[in-house]
Scaffold this active site. Structure first.
Site, PDB file in Angstrom:
ATOM      1  N   GLU A  57       3.066   4.954  -5.310  1.00  0.00           N
ATOM      2  CA  GLU A  57       4.401   4.485  -5.677  1.00  0.00           C
ATOM      3  C   GLU A  57       4.478   4.220  -7.188  1.00  0.00           C
ATOM      4  O   GLU A  57       5.436   4.614  -7.854  1.00  0.00           O
ATOM      5  CB  GLU A  57       4.700   3.191  -4.894  1.00  0.00           C
ATOM      6  CG  GLU A  57       6.162   2.794  -4.890  1.00  0.00           C
ATOM      7  CD  GLU A  57       6.390   1.474  -4.180  1.00  0.00           C
ATOM      8  OE1 GLU A  57       5.430   0.891  -3.632  1.00  0.00           O
ATOM      9  OE2 GLU A  57       7.537   1.010  -4.185  1.00  0.00           O
ATOM     10  N   GLU A  79       0.520   1.958  -2.729  1.00  0.00           N
ATOM     11  CA  GLU A  79       1.084   1.294  -3.899  1.00  0.00           C
ATOM     12  C   GLU A  79       0.791   2.100  -5.166  1.00  0.00           C
ATOM     13  O   GLU A  79       1.643   2.230  -6.042  1.00  0.00           O
ATOM     14  CB  GLU A  79       0.496  -0.124  -4.004  1.00  0.00           C
ATOM     15  CG  GLU A  79       1.347  -1.078  -4.807  1.00  0.00           C
ATOM     16  CD  GLU A  79       0.832  -2.515  -4.692  1.00  0.00           C
ATOM     17  OE1 GLU A  79       0.945  -3.107  -3.599  1.00  0.00           O
ATOM     18  OE2 GLU A  79       0.297  -3.025  -5.683  1.00  0.00           O
ATOM     19  N   CYS A 108       1.237  -7.724  -2.322  1.00  0.00           N
ATOM     20  CA  CYS A 108       0.317  -8.093  -1.241  1.00  0.00           C
ATOM     21  C   CYS A 108       0.257  -9.589  -0.999  1.00  0.00           C
ATOM     22  O   CYS A 108      -0.266 -10.020   0.014  1.00  0.00           O
ATOM     23  CB  CYS A 108      -1.090  -7.560  -1.482  1.00  0.00           C
ATOM     24  SG  CYS A 108      -1.393  -6.983  -3.112  1.00  0.00           S
ATOM     25  N   LYS A 115       0.124 -16.240   5.046  1.00  0.00           N
ATOM     26  CA  LYS A 115      -0.115 -15.107   5.943  1.00  0.00           C
ATOM     27  C   LYS A 115       0.338 -15.419   7.364  1.00  0.00           C
ATOM     28  O   LYS A 115       0.706 -14.531   8.119  1.00  0.00           O
ATOM     29  CB  LYS A 115      -1.602 -14.756   5.947  1.00  0.00           C
ATOM     30  CG  LYS A 115      -2.077 -14.080   4.670  1.00  0.00           C
ATOM     31  CD  LYS A 115      -1.612 -12.643   4.572  1.00  0.00           C
ATOM     32  CE  LYS A 115      -1.990 -12.025   3.236  1.00  0.00           C
ATOM     33  NZ  LYS A 115      -1.258 -10.774   2.982  1.00  0.00           N
ATOM     34  N   GLU A 127      10.472  -8.277  10.691  1.00  0.00           N
ATOM     35  CA  GLU A 127      10.331  -6.863  10.322  1.00  0.00           C
ATOM     36  C   GLU A 127       8.932  -6.329  10.626  1.00  0.00           C
ATOM     37  O   GLU A 127       8.695  -5.127  10.549  1.00  0.00           O
ATOM     38  CB  GLU A 127      10.701  -6.635   8.853  1.00  0.00           C
ATOM     39  CG  GLU A 127       9.884  -7.382   7.825  1.00  0.00           C
ATOM     40  CD  GLU A 127      10.444  -8.754   7.435  1.00  0.00           C
ATOM     41  OE1 GLU A 127      11.066  -9.396   8.290  1.00  0.00           O
ATOM     42  OE2 GLU A 127      10.237  -9.168   6.284  1.00  0.00           O
ATOM     43  N   GLU A 176       3.925 -14.734   7.260  1.00  0.00           N
ATOM     44  CA  GLU A 176       4.139 -13.286   7.121  1.00  0.00           C
ATOM     45  C   GLU A 176       3.949 -12.590   8.471  1.00  0.00           C
ATOM     46  O   GLU A 176       4.735 -11.716   8.853  1.00  0.00           O
ATOM     47  CB  GLU A 176       3.159 -12.717   6.089  1.00  0.00           C
ATOM     48  CG  GLU A 176       3.371 -11.236   5.814  1.00  0.00           C
ATOM     49  CD  GLU A 176       2.284 -10.655   4.912  1.00  0.00           C
ATOM     50  OE1 GLU A 176       2.632 -10.053   3.891  1.00  0.00           O
ATOM     51  OE2 GLU A 176       1.088 -10.798   5.239  1.00  0.00           O
ATOM     52  N   CYS A 212      -6.708 -15.009  -4.308  1.00  0.00           N
ATOM     53  CA  CYS A 212      -6.925 -15.416  -2.917  1.00  0.00           C
ATOM     54  C   CYS A 212      -8.148 -16.318  -2.747  1.00  0.00           C
ATOM     55  O   CYS A 212      -8.204 -17.113  -1.824  1.00  0.00           O
ATOM     56  CB  CYS A 212      -7.086 -14.197  -2.028  1.00  0.00           C
ATOM     57  SG  CYS A 212      -5.719 -13.047  -2.170  1.00  0.00           S
ATOM     58  N   SER A 225       6.781  -3.406  -5.378  1.00  0.00           N
ATOM     59  CA  SER A 225       6.360  -2.299  -4.532  1.00  0.00           C
ATOM     60  C   SER A 225       6.820  -2.579  -3.107  1.00  0.00           C
ATOM     61  O   SER A 225       6.845  -3.724  -2.665  1.00  0.00           O
ATOM     62  CB  SER A 225       4.828  -2.207  -4.570  1.00  0.00           C
ATOM     63  OG  SER A 225       4.379  -1.457  -3.471  1.00  0.00           O
TER      64      SER A 225
END
Lengths: 162, 591, 488
Positions: free
Chosen positions: B289, B286, B312, B371, B379, B374, B516, B332
């Protein structure tokens, strides 16, 4: 809007857009928008609520929350001849319950339902302000006063050929 | 500030005007029971519908009882919090609530941690008169990849509705129906999966009953652990170590990193790794990037997408996919640490230990419920096999440890395994709001300027304010950084970007209050915001205690690039460590 | 002969003028009071006049109107609102509709007066969508008033502007509560919020808002025209003026009446109402709708006003008045009102959402003969707690029908529980139909009319009703020409 794909006829979509626009697409006008929309479509199915939510830029959960709060709004289509039995106090003390029971029996549906042929639907409402005529029954816009259980058959018969 | 004097249970107290009876009583050490009321003090997150009516008190001269959570003190007020009238009313109201609540406490996911259950205990409820003929309001169950909804247990406290709408501005939930049949849920009582829910889990974090709980994967993990054909490895997110101890009676803010590692090892995981390793890797990708986009921008490229947004937080990713799909090329492309870990584990590490992909089970321990969703995104699967097999919340890990008869408090400290267990302090602070961008700044600064940072802490990026701004001097180039936690606050920054008014080069976004550490999978805070602050402190302490505090200094990360990935943003890195986003907004189709 | 009992203040123009023609209203002094206010009085004068008149809110609560205006006038804001609550939701009440349909200008004029008094330039009428005629007439009235410069900008050539818009209710009784009403106008679920803040501080769109109901507003112009001292001579010490009631139920003359405060229930029922139908015995009168209670013989000579009705365990409510005779079962009446409350509870607070449901269930059990004596104590306790802990006026009053019938008809509850009998013969579950063999000639008419085939018997032989099958519809009894069928 939710993530579900909403399918709607272009004509209907434009009508809803028009209605929302006539209220400046303001969230505060939600109830007015729903009134107009129901007036036009007869009921407020999920896809219509999704479009309204999108147009007013609000969550469809909130729109649904409002639709399910107010008894005037319905998500089910009404029958061709919606029958409403007044169960206000005056009608109640004069036997509205028995009249309602007779309608249920004759039509074989419960309150909030529509007959399979789509002809009649049954609902209760609170006081139409005709307590002098109690018990009162409305079929569409037509008012019947002093209805007795025996009279139910005759009322339904009026609509048999319509 | 104007003061008022009043008496509560015959004790005099002076409070600022506008203080509620509930808060004034607290000053006197009188703990009036509250149920729907919730206040994360200092964060400005308050739920005060005055709906449950458990907190009622008697106010002399008033006709009816007053809800103490939402009645302001007035001069000369005389309040009684436990007269017979109050006690009887409170009990009767509680009996009402319980009469419309399932009695399956023994098997309820919230049992032992349920505010309604605690209240029943506190009020000494032993029976519910007339329960045998009391109708219950019932709704359909809803099982999503992250959250389970059992509205039969909803008590209309409206906390979830407040979090989902006012704090997160997600709008997946609303009160629906009227009267006895009312509850809080998505439109048309659809499955939450079909709504705009981001799975941030803040509804679960505040639900006082078992109406909203996480999808439990502990059984799946036990099955994997007991399967001799599988190699099972685990990764633990930074925020977990700062909160897990609470489930075992340790003071909030107690770091249990070493004990957690020991517990996981004793549970039978073949390798105990750290998501922090992947966080360092995230910074490499990141950060590169960000520098890439910045360099282009400073070189005069007007097409380059700025600000860059961190990616994230999976709830945040869901949020912009639903609400801002037109901006999906701004964040990102770096995958989240959980997913980077999974991808590296099932390629690089699997090769190293010579285990076939399908025989390697990757478990993650996360402070998060999004999560879970996710981990099962298409993908992030190879031929149907997910990079991360199961994602457990901090709460589920605590259950797992308890089921294995381990007393976390008394366990010795052990270290993570190598190579995917090594991390720097930069990775640890991913667990708090502002941490990701601080970690990125540490690395980007040194890589960009070629200079060593004299001080790695960027105090200007820290704090609990929901939207924070700071400008960091990159050797003469001022870099504007924005930070938001809470999706409602993120929305404000996104609207600025949409309007072309954003001043930022980079923005960090976390969905949960405090980042978090306040995630939907953490031990329940029961509306005590000091817990969130204690966890934050613990995270920064762990960072401070580390020898290496910048991601690019992690020797195992350096080795990973040398042995496997080449360099950041290489083709291989792109394939394994980056992703793309989808337009998940609702569509109206003409039929 | 009974006419003199009534005074028409609120209903003065109803049925006399063509409500769709503003000229007729003006001919009967409409907008004179507004003119007087704007040209001769300061806003403080207007508030003082209303305060002195002793006018109290006709929507049910009886809060002093002048005081309400005063509070709203003292809260400063760039925008204030005057709201007319025309969401008449009491089952069995239709006086607001009659005023809106019969004399819409009285309400518009009063709202403008209120706006002048409190410093508001916008008025909103929250009206039931089920009142299409009232809506139509209001729209016509607003248009005509605008045309005549009696609403709109620079009214009477002054600097005072006042515009009125309509907002539609959508069927939620709780929206009669002012905070709910305001939320509904804002497009939200009509859930109440805790007061304070009162609407006078923070109302519609967060601005100071004064909410009065139709009948309250309808009293205002005449007070200004004739003076507070004229108005406060009518009525009792603490309740001034008149009250409109929708008289219904088992009386000979049903309909709207307007009587001075202080008239007794006896005068209303037996003189104006012409007594009980079919020579039956008076049993009870229910006032105040779902928030009120049932009063009996012993209350007949109580002068009707806000405080007396509350003292008697009922309330004024918005003015529904339902008369019951010996055939009405009081447990069923309580159940009827609770059924209404359960359906209309918004669900926000637990005592109202769940408690009322539990009250209803208990009443239902009693009417089915499944009650036990302990239930009566539970009914009372639950009722008291619901009143004591509910968030808004709906829950704070919803147990009144239960408490007042428990107080006044305790024996009737006991009869249902101990003897499994409904003295009024209304509770179907407690009735059984029998054929008296001596009277039955075996004509088979009853068996033929029975919809469920519960009646058996040979021709010309006494018939028999199988009570297991019988649904107690009463069709047989009506058909029998020989008085052979009885209910026990």
């Amino acid at each position: 809007m939710s993530r579900i794909k909403v399918k709607i006829k272009e004509k209907d979509l434009n009508i809803i857009k028009e209605i929302c626009k006539s209220f400046n697409n303001e969230q505060g006008e939600l109830i007015n928008v729903l009134h107009k929309t129901q007036e036009h479509f007869g009921y407020l199915p999920a896809e219509i609520q999704e479009v309204v939510a999108k147009e007013l830029e609000m969550s469809v959960a909130k729109v649904y929350g409002v639709v399910t709060f107010y008894s005037f709004f319905t998500m089910k289509p009404k029958g061709k001849f919606p029958i409403s039995i007044c169960t206000g106090t005056a009608c109640y003390v004069r036997g509205a319950e028995n009249v309602l029971g007779e309608f249920k029996r004759q039509l074989n549906i419960e309150v909030g339902e529509t007959t399979p042929d789509g002809k009649f639907s049954l609902s209760c409402l609170r006081c139409v302000g005709a307590c002098g005529l109690a018990p009162v029954v409305l079929v569409g816009d037509k008012t019947y006063g002093r209805v007795s259980p025996e009279g139910v058959k005759d009322i339904l018969a009026e609509y048999n050929d319509k | 500030m104007e003061k008022v004097k009043l008496s509560i249970d015959n004790k005099l107290v002076e409070v600022e005007k506008g203080t509620t009876i509930y808060k004034a009583a607290k000053q006197l050490g009188i703990d009036i029971p509250v149920l729907c009321y919730m206040n994360l003090e200092g964060l400005g997150i308050e739920n005060k519908p005055g709906g449950c009516r458990i907190c009622v008190v008697e106010v002399e001269g008033r006709r009816n009882l007053a809800p103490s959570c939402s009645t302001d003190c007035t001069e000369g007020m005389v309040v009684h919090t436990h007269t017979m009238r109050v006690i009887n009313a409170r009990r009767t109201v509680m009996e009402f609530i319980l009469s419309d609540h399932p009695k399956d406490c023994l098997t309820c996911a919230k049992s032992g941690n349920c505010e309604l259950q605690d209240m029943a205990v506190k009020l000494g409820i032993r029976e519910i008169p007339g329960q045998e003929y009391a109708a219950m309001s019932t709704y359909k169950m809803d099982f999503s990849p992250s959250i389970i909804r059992d509205l039969d247990k909803c008590i209309m406290c409206r906390r979830c509705e407040m979090m989902c709408n006012e704090f997160q501005t997600v709008g997946a939930l609303s009160a629906f129906n009227r009267g006895f049949q009312s509850a809080v849920g998505p439109a048309f009582e659809m499955d939450i999966e079909d709504s705009t829910c981001t799975y941030c889990g803040q509804c679960v974090a505040v639900c006082p009953t078992g109406a909203l709980t996480e999808k439990d994967h502990t059984r799946d993990v036990i099955n994997a652990l007991s399967d001799p054909t599988k190699t099972v490895i685990v990764q633990t997110a930074p925020a977990v170590r700062a909160a897990l101890g609470e489930e075992f009676g340790l003071k909030p803010g107690t770091l249990v990193t070493g004990k957690m590692v020991t517990a996981l090892r004793r549970l039978g995981f073949n390798y105990v790794f750290d998501t922090d390793f992947a966080a360092d890797l995230t910074i490499m990708e990141e950060g590169t990037e960000l520098l890439g986009r910045l360099t282009k921008f400073l070189g005069g490229d007007k097409e380059v997408k700025l600000p860059i947004l961190t990616s994230c937080c999976p709830a945040w990713v869901n949020f912009f996919e639903h609400n801002f799909p037109e901006m999906k090329d701004i964040p990102s492309t770096a995958r989240s640490p959980q997913q980077m870990f999974g991808a590296i584990a099932k390629t690089y590490f699997a090769d190293k230990i010579k285990v076939k992909r399908e025989d390697l089970v990757v478990v993650s321990i996360m402070p998060c419920l999004a999560k879970k969703y996710e981990a099962q995104r298409d993908e992030f699967k190879v031929d149907g096999n997910p990079d991360v097999d199961f994602s457990l919340s901090t709460r589920e890990l605590a259950h797992l440890i308890k089921q294995a008869n381990l007393d976390l408090k008394t366990l010795p400290d052990e270290d993570f395994d190598k190579p995917l267990g090594e991390s720097t302090g930069a990775a640890v602070i991913f667990g708090v709001t502002g941490g990701v961008i601080e970690a990125a700044t540490r690395t980007a600064y040194e890589l960009h300027t070629g200079k060593k940072l004299a001080k790695v802490e960027f105090e200007q990026l820290r704090g609990m304010e929901f939207i924070r701004k700071a400008t960091i001097d990159f050797n003469g180039t001022p870099i504007n950084i924005g930070i938001a936690h809470g999706l409602g606050n993120a929305r404000k920054l996104l609207d600025e970007i949409k309007a072309g008014k954003s001043e930022f080069h980079a923005i960090e976004i976390m969905a949960c209050p405090g980042g978090c550490i306040g995630g939907g999978g953490q031990p329940l805070h029961h509306s005590d915001s000091s817990i969130l602050k204690a966890r934050t402190k613990a995270i920064y302490a762990e960072d401070e205690g580390k020898v290496l505090r910048k991601s690019h200094e992690n020797p195992y990360i350096i080795k990973l690039y040398e042995e496997f990935l080449g360099k950041p943003m290489s083709e291989k890195a792109h394939h394994l460590l980056h992703t793309h986003y989808f337009d998940k907004s609702g569509k109206i189709e003409i039929s | 002969m009974t006419k003199y009992k009534q005074i028409r203040i609120v209903l003065n123009n109803c049925g006399v003028i063509d409500p769709e023609n503003i000229e007729e209203s003006i001919a009967r002094d409409s907008y004179m009071a507004l003119g007087k206010c704007i040209t001769e009085m300061t806003p403080q004068d207007v508030i003082k006049e209303i305060k002195e008149s002793g006018l109290r809110g006709r929507g049910g609560g009886g809060f002093p109107t002048g005081l309400k205006w005063e509070i709203a006038s003292k809260n400063h804001a760039d925008q204030k609102y005057v709201v007319c609550n025309a969401d008449e939701g009491d089952p069995g009440a239709f006086m607001d509709r009659s005023v809106l349909e019969g004399d819409p200008h009285a309400v518009l004029e009063a709202m403008a007066i209120c706006g002048y008094a409190i410093g508001a330039t916008k008025g909103l009428i929250y009206i039931r969508a089920e009142y299409p005629m009232a809506i139509k007439r209001l729209k016509i009235a607003i248009d005509q008033a605008l045309e005549y410069g009696l609403l709109g900008n620079n009214i009477f050539g002054s600097k005072f502007d006042f515009n009125i818009e309509l907002r539609y209710g959508a069927g939620a009784f709780v929206c009669g509560e002012e905070t709910s009403l305001i939320h509904s106008m804002e497009g939200l679920r009509g859930e109440p919020t805790i007061k304070p803040p009162f609407p006078a501080e923070k109302g519609y769109l967060g601005k100071p808002t004064n909410v009065n109901n139709v009948e309250t507003f309808a009293c205002v112009p005449i007070i200004i025209r004739k003076g507070a001292s004229w108005f406060n001579k009518i009525g009792t010490e603490k309740s001034k003026g008149t009250k409109v009631f929708a008289l219904a139920g088992k009386v000979n003359n049903v309909g709207l009446i307007e009587v001075p405060m202080g008239t007794t229930l006896r005068e209303v029922i037996f003189e104006i109402g012409g007594g009980i139908q079919n020579g039956k015995k008076f049993k009870a009168v229910q006032t105040g709708g779902p928030s009120g209670g049932c009063l009996t013989e012993k209350h007949l000579d109580t002068p009707i006003d806000f405080d007396n009705l509350i003292a008697a365990g009922s309330m004024m409510g918005s003015g529904g008045m339902i008369v019951m005779d010996e055939d009405n079962c009081m447990v069923s009446v309580a159940k009827f009102y609770l059924d209404f409350t359960v359906e209309e509870s918004c669900g926000k607070c637990s005592p109202c959402r769940i408690g009322n449901k539990r009250l209803y269930e208990l009443l239902e059990r009693i009417t089915k003969g499944q009650g036990v004596m302990d239930d009566l104590q539970r009914l009372r306790n639950m009722s008291n707690v619901i009143k004591d802990t509910s968030l808004c006026g709906l829950g704070q009053t919803s147990p009144n029908p239960v408490l007042s019938t428990l107080d006044n008809f305790y024996d009737e509850y006991v009869a249902h529980i101990k003897d499994h009998k409904c003295p009024a013969g209304q509770c179907k579950d407690l009735m059984k139909y029998f054929i008296i063999a001596e009277n039955c000639v075996g004509c088979t008419a009853c068996a033929r009319v029975c919809p469920v085939g519960a009646i058996t018997g040979e021709k010309k032989e006494p018939h028999f009703i199988n009570s297991e099958i019988c649904i107690k519809c009463g069709a047989c009894m009506e058909r029998c020409k020989f008085d052979a069928i009885i209910i026990k």
